[in-house]
Design a protein around this motif. Structure first.
Motif, mmCIF file in Angstrom:
data_model
loop_
_atom_site.group_PDB
_atom_site.id
_atom_site.type_symbol
_atom_site.label_atom_id
_atom_site.label_comp_id
_atom_site.label_asym_id
_atom_site.label_seq_id
_atom_site.Cartn_x
_atom_site.Cartn_y
_atom_site.Cartn_z
ATOM 1 N N TYR A 196 4.793 -22.718 -87.468
ATOM 2 C CA TYR A 196 4.267 -22.273 -85.952
ATOM 3 C C TYR A 196 5.446 -21.508 -85.332
ATOM 4 O O TYR A 196 5.144 -20.680 -84.297
ATOM 5 C CB TYR A 196 3.518 -23.171 -85.308
ATOM 6 C CG TYR A 196 2.334 -23.569 -85.902
ATOM 7 C CD1 TYR A 196 1.596 -22.650 -86.406
ATOM 8 C CD2 TYR A 196 2.023 -24.908 -86.364
ATOM 9 C CE1 TYR A 196 0.058 -23.029 -87.023
ATOM 10 C CE2 TYR A 196 0.720 -25.152 -86.922
ATOM 11 C CZ TYR A 196 0.069 -24.074 -87.468
ATOM 12 O OH TYR A 196 -1.070 -24.764 -88.009
ATOM 13 N N ASN A 222 4.764 -28.202 -89.860
ATOM 14 C CA ASN A 222 4.029 -27.435 -88.577
ATOM 15 C C ASN A 222 5.038 -26.784 -87.804
ATOM 16 O O ASN A 222 4.987 -25.577 -87.256
ATOM 17 C CB ASN A 222 3.523 -28.611 -87.676
ATOM 18 C CG ASN A 222 1.895 -29.121 -88.150
ATOM 19 O OD1 ASN A 222 1.577 -28.420 -89.012
ATOM 20 N ND2 ASN A 222 1.590 -30.080 -87.814
ATOM 21 N N ARG A 248 2.499 -23.070 -78.520
ATOM 22 C CA ARG A 248 3.389 -24.052 -79.290
ATOM 23 C C ARG A 248 4.747 -23.431 -78.981
ATOM 24 O O ARG A 248 5.192 -22.302 -79.105
ATOM 25 C CB ARG A 248 3.340 -24.193 -80.777
ATOM 26 C CG ARG A 248 1.853 -24.231 -81.267
ATOM 27 C CD ARG A 248 1.472 -24.467 -82.837
ATOM 28 N NE ARG A 248 0.326 -24.716 -83.294
ATOM 29 C CZ ARG A 248 -0.737 -24.073 -83.410
ATOM 30 N NH1 ARG A 248 -0.602 -22.746 -83.303
ATOM 31 N NH2 ARG A 248 -1.761 -24.448 -83.844
ATOM 32 N N ASP A 263 2.861 -28.779 -78.387
ATOM 33 C CA ASP A 263 1.767 -27.897 -78.975
ATOM 34 C C ASP A 263 0.829 -28.140 -77.859
ATOM 35 O O ASP A 263 0.013 -29.235 -77.749
ATOM 36 C CB ASP A 263 1.197 -28.438 -80.189
ATOM 37 C CG ASP A 263 -0.332 -27.569 -80.633
ATOM 38 O OD1 ASP A 263 -0.833 -27.001 -79.734
ATOM 39 O OD2 ASP A 263 -0.419 -27.513 -81.865
#
Length: 254
Positions: free
Chosen positions: A73, A69, A132, A204
């Protein structure tokens, strides 16, 4: 992916799998008999595994997913700067506002409502209310420390002002060579040692997650806080007697 993350955070993953046999699986359409049979076989096979094996596998999956992740991102670390107006008067803040260190000299800053009065803490000047983000903190200069995130409405004096000891902040703590995560005064001791001197904090905001990583090689997942945020969030640090911490970021690439 998020369903897998939630499963990885469960205390008893086998129970969750078994419960799903009478939950989501019952909602499949009549034409999905083959899918149902595959799910039932999976549940049957899982029953023969020992819990230690299942938990280890899910922890590994969780680690991989959360690490992926971050790489997907985020491209560059946030350029976090400390807000001198929040810094305790025995906390020295460097000229570039990246280093917070204990000082035996009173800094003689004005007594304003934003300033911490009880603990050697400071918040970041930046706040985050969406998206994020991540940044790193070098904790190698302090034997005891707290890194985390806080709402701007956190108290500025008393025990309720310490990061993690209230419902307005979340912290990762090193104390007496032990590690814990804490929120609202409720701590969870971690059965690990942090190997490196650098901690990564990943936020996030929209998903309601704060994630901590140990920046060893390879990067290692530590813990996740999950909630619904109601205010903007600031980075925060607490420094123990004689220690210092450095915020890294701004020109760092993944």
């Amino acid at each position: 992916m998020r369903d897998i993350e939630e499963l990885c955070n469960m205390m008893d993953p086998l129970t969750v799998l078994q419960e799903s046999d009478t939950g989501d699986l019952c909602d499949t359409e009549d034409g999905d008999d083959e899918d149902r049979e595959r799910h039932e076989k999976l549940l049957h096979d899982a029953g023969g595994l020992n819990m230690a094996g299942i938990s280890h596998t899910l922890r590994t999956l969780s680690d991989i997913i959360l690490r992926v992740n971050v790489h997907i991102y985020e491209r560059e670390a946030e350029d976090i700067l400390l807000d001198v107006n929040t810094a305790h008067n025995y906390l020295h803040v460097s000229g570039d506002r990246k280093i917070a260190s204990w000082s035996d000299r009173y800094q003689n800053r004005p007594k304003i409502p934003e300033r911490f009065q009880g603990y050697l803490q400071a918040l970041s000047s930046q706040s985050f209310s969406s998206g994020r983000h991540y940044w790193d903190v070098d904790v190698g200069g302090s034997d005891k420390w707290i890194v985390g995130m806080s709402y701007p409405s956190i108290d500025r004096k008393g025990l309720q002002s310490l990061i993690g000891w209230n419902n307005k902040s979340w912290g990762l703590v090193k104390k007496d060579k032990k590690y814990l995560v804490i929120h609202d005064g409720k701590g969870i001791h971690l059965p690990i040692n942090i190997i490196s001197n650098r901690i990564r904090i990943y936020l996030d905001y929209d998903a309601g997650r704060i994630v901590f990583y140990d920046l060893c090689d390879p990067i290692r997942y530590i813990r996740t806080f999950t909630t619904t945020f109601t205010e903007p969030l600031h980075a925060g640090v607490w420094v123990w007697d004689g220690g210092k911490m450095k915020i890294c970021g701004g020109n760092q690439k993944m």
